[in-house]
Design a protein around this motif. Structure first.
Motif, PDB file in Angstrom:
ATOM      1  N   ARG A   5       0.852  -1.200   0.000  1.00 32.65           N
ATOM      2  CA  ARG A   5       0.000   0.000   0.000  1.00 32.65           C
ATOM      3  C   ARG A   5       0.882   1.242   0.000  1.00 32.65           C
ATOM      4  N   LEU A   6       0.488   2.198  -0.800  1.00 31.59           N
ATOM      5  CA  LEU A   6       1.292   3.400  -0.950  1.00 31.59           C
ATOM      6  C   LEU A   6       0.980   4.400   0.153  1.00 31.59           C
ATOM      7  N   GLU A   7       2.019   5.093   0.599  1.00 33.96           N
ATOM      8  CA  GLU A   7       1.889   6.085   1.660  1.00 33.96           C
ATOM      9  C   GLU A   7       2.376   7.435   1.163  1.00 33.96           C
ATOM     10  N   LEU A   8       2.090   8.478   1.937  1.00 28.32           N
ATOM     11  CA  LEU A   8       2.527   9.830   1.605  1.00 28.32           C
ATOM     12  C   LEU A   8       4.055   9.874   1.495  1.00 28.32           C
ATOM     13  N   ASP A   9       4.557  10.535   0.467  1.00 28.04           N
ATOM     14  CA  ASP A   9       5.984  10.722   0.187  1.00 28.04           C
ATOM     15  C   ASP A   9       6.686   9.467  -0.330  1.00 28.04           C
ATOM     16  N   ASP A  10       5.938   8.396  -0.599  1.00 27.22           N
ATOM     17  CA  ASP A  10       6.549   7.247  -1.270  1.00 27.22           C
ATOM     18  C   ASP A  10       7.013   7.669  -2.668  1.00 27.22           C
ATOM     19  N   VAL A  11       8.097   7.038  -3.125  1.00 26.97           N
ATOM     20  CA  VAL A  11       8.586   7.289  -4.483  1.00 26.97           C
ATOM     21  C   VAL A  11       8.452   6.003  -5.279  1.00 26.97           C
ATOM     22  N   LEU A  12       7.653   6.048  -6.358  1.00 18.09           N
ATOM     23  CA  LEU A  12       7.492   4.890  -7.235  1.00 18.09           C
ATOM     24  C   LEU A  12       8.451   5.021  -8.412  1.00 18.09           C
TER      25      LEU A  12
END
Length: 657
Positions: free
Chosen positions: A630-637
């Protein structure tokens, strides 16, 4: 229509039509002609005053002749003198003689027949050189003959551009005009070639020392247009001056740099030239004269085939080679339109006949790739002895493979193939190499290498090479399309044999794997690994750790290295088609992004065509993240895909689209 609106319409039409022609692998010159025909006085009549457009289009011819001059290296011409000045001169002169005889029978003036003969003698350098390269036939016998004839045709354009305008003069002034033009041309050539080379080299050295790309480009334009202006001032063609400028620069070390810098100017302005040619196409008149157009087309293809093939035969080529040379050179070329515009300005041909000639040239250029595609079948049907030659070739291959088993077949014996052959030989592994360069095959075979002349993209060649008994096939071609053609035949004959394929970089990795490659070796990736290993060793990293890291990357089949991060400078450096290659792109999950709180599986990013290569969270990098992540705030894809796919993926990540 205002000038700005007219230019906008021309650009829009050119982008649309040329884009369609490119996607269909058709010559873009035909697209420009169609745009010109649509906006010309015989159709929509959007450009009533063509004087300005013609003046600008002349610069296209100037830059084209400049790039042709860049190709005319004197040492290269000398090395090919027999083909260029023997076969090439014979083809052009014979075509002109045939047309002049036909013109005399039909009541056409000798001047008009002479100019028309020069126009129809031309073949397309752009189309044929690309087809020879794509089909790996540049080094074949007919490929060398075709290139030599094309070189002479390009060279012959220069005097024809001087002669054709003079033909419109009265008969009593013609000889004086031609003699004066000849003297001027000889004087100009002598001065430029004997004095210009030293001056040009020194001048470019001074300019290059300033290390300014802008200054270098301005200097190239100044030299090109300056010499073109000088030749026009003395009463010669602007194209001659541009050609001389190209010849001078071709003898310096700045040749390739100049060629790349000038190419955008040449292509755009030459496109405008063909638009102006197309403006004078009367489609209605062509339809009315359709029988004459088809007759002219048939005569053009047949006469040029017989002339080029006959000239090749007189030069000592076998019947099969002569027939192939004739088929490659039988269509018209882009210089035909350049000369035809000069003929129209000199009013040497009746307008109706001019329309027929243009239409026949256009149709012949459309048919050129088709004729080349079926050239082998046509040759086998026309030349009975070619069956014997083909049988002897296959027998030679079969003789080499008859007593070997569990051997390797090398498709291509260039630099990579030769290195590989030596390594296999040191390990006691038998190999048979197939190559299409007769000179390379002759020299390597004389040295004891097991290399034979043969095309790996042909089923019978692979069978003769013993593919049924081979343990591995290695395709060493640098061109992906050529590798795919060979692999299609390999898989058809022997689906279970492992195939190792070379490719320039990782862009075509998946395409080659899907075609059936057991392993694909990207040169760019391997060179990067070697550079990294040496750098790490110099930095003090233990050798076992370096080897372990390289083994891990190779074990993952280069997955981590597919795609690169592209900077802004690539937008200027890469061609349009290269910009659609896979690349890596980092996307930061800023506040308000739709993807925050969703898993990768829920986002269905695979539908956009991209691949999630990694997720970085608080300086921790997760390679190949799980679908449940699950993606969170400030994650970099880190995404892998083409620019269009990446744009769709970003829209889905931020807006949920």
């Amino acid at each position: 229509m205002h000038t700005f609106e007219l230019v906008l319409a021309l650009l829009a039409g050119s982008v649309l039509v040329v884009g369609i022609f490119r996607s269909l692998n058709l010559p873009p010159v035909l697209g420009y002609l169609m745009v010109g025909a649509a906006v010309g006085p015989h159709a929509m009549n959007l450009m009533p005053d063509t004087g300005g457009a013609r003046a600008l289009a002349e610069f296209g011819v100037v830059f084209l002749m400049f790039t042709i001059g860049l190709e005319f290296s004197l040492p290269r011409l000398y090395s090919m003198k027999r083909i260029v000045f023997g076969l090439g001169a014979m083809q052009v002169v014979a075509c002109m003689v045939v047309v002049m005889l036909a013109g005399a029978v039909l009541g056409l003036g000798w001047g008009a027949s002479f100019a028309l003969g020069g126009t129809l003698a031309m073949s397309s350098t752009a189309i044929l050189s690309k087809l020879l390269s794509d089909r790996l036939e540049l080094d074949s016998k007919h490929g060398r003959e075709a290139i030599g004839v094309l070189l002479f045709q390009d060279l012959a354009v220069v005097p024809l551009l001087i002669l054709i305008p003079a033909l419109s003069r009265p008969a009593d002034q013609l000889m004086t005009t031609l003699a004066l033009a000849t003297v001027k041309a000889v004087v100009m050539l002598s001065l430029v070639l004997f004095l210009g080379q030293k001056l040009m080299r020194r001048w470019f050295f001074l300019v290059a020392r300033r290390r300014s790309a802008e200054l270098f480009m301005l200097n190239v334009l100044f030299i090109t247009l300056g010499l073109a202006w000088l030749t026009e001032i003395v009463g010669l063609s602007m194209a001659l001056g541009a050609f001389l400028a190209g010849m001078l620069i071709s003898e310096t070390e700045y040749r390739y740099h100049v060629e790349e810098d000038i190419k955008p100017f040449r292509d755009v302005l030459l496109g405008l030239f063909f638009v102006t040619v197309g403006m004078f196409l009367d489609v209605g008149q062509i339809i009315v004269s359709l029988p004459a157009v088809l007759a002219m087309l048939a005569a053009l293809l047949l006469v040029k085939f017989m002339v080029a093939g006959g000239a090749s035969r007189l030069m000592g080529s076998p019947q099969g080679t002569a027939a192939r040379t004739g088929l490659w050179l039988c269509a018209g070329g882009e210089f035909g339109f350049v000369l035809l515009s000069q003929i129209d300005e000199a009013r040497l041909l009746p307008p109706a006949l001019s329309q027929v000639v243009v239409a026949a040239l256009v149709l012949s250029m459309l048919l050129a790739p088709l004729v080349v595609q079926y050239s082998e079948k046509i040759v086998l049907r026309l030349v009975p002895s070619e069956w014997m030659s083909r049988s002897l070739q296959l027998t030679n291959i079969a003789t080499q493979s008859m007593f070997v088993d569990k051997h390797a077949i090398l498709c291509g014996f260039g630099r990579n193939g030769q290195y590989l052959g030596r390594l296999l030989e040191q390990e006691g592994i038998t190999y048979i190499a197939l190559d299409l360069d007769p000179e390379r095959v002759r020299e390597a075979a004389a040295a004891g290498e097991t290399v034979v002349f043969g095309d790996a993209a042909k089923r019978e060649t692979l069978v003769a090479a013993g593919i049924s008994r081979a343990s591995v096939v290695v395709v060493t071609y640098a061109d992906t399309d050529a590798a795919l053609r060979a692999m299609a035949q390999i898989r058809a004959v022997r689906p279970d044999v492992p195939v190792v394929v070379r490719t320039a970089d990782e862009v075509d990795l998946e395409k080659l794997r899907l075609a059936g490659a057991a392993e694909v070796v990207p040169e760019a990736v391997e060179s990067s690994l070697m550079l990294a290993s040496h750098a790490l060793a110099l930095l003090g990293v233990p050798l076992p750790r370096i080897l372990k890291r390289i083994r891990e990357i190779r074990a993952e089949r280069y997955h981590l290295l597919r795609g690169i991060y592209r900077g802004g400078e690539h937008l200027h450096e890469e061609a349009l088609e290269e910009r659609q290659q896979n690349r890596l792109h980092s996307v930061v999950m800023a506040a308000g992004a739709h993807a925050i709180g969703h898993s990768l599986a829920e986002l269905h990013l695979g539908e956009t065509g991209v691949e999630v290569s990694a997720v970085r969270r608080q300086r921790v990098r997760m390679v190949d993240p799980l679908p449940e992540t699950r993606l969170e705030l400030d994650d970099v894809l880190v995404l892998l895909g083409t620019p269009s796919q990446l744009a769709l993926a970003e829209a889905r990540l931020f807006k949920g689209m």
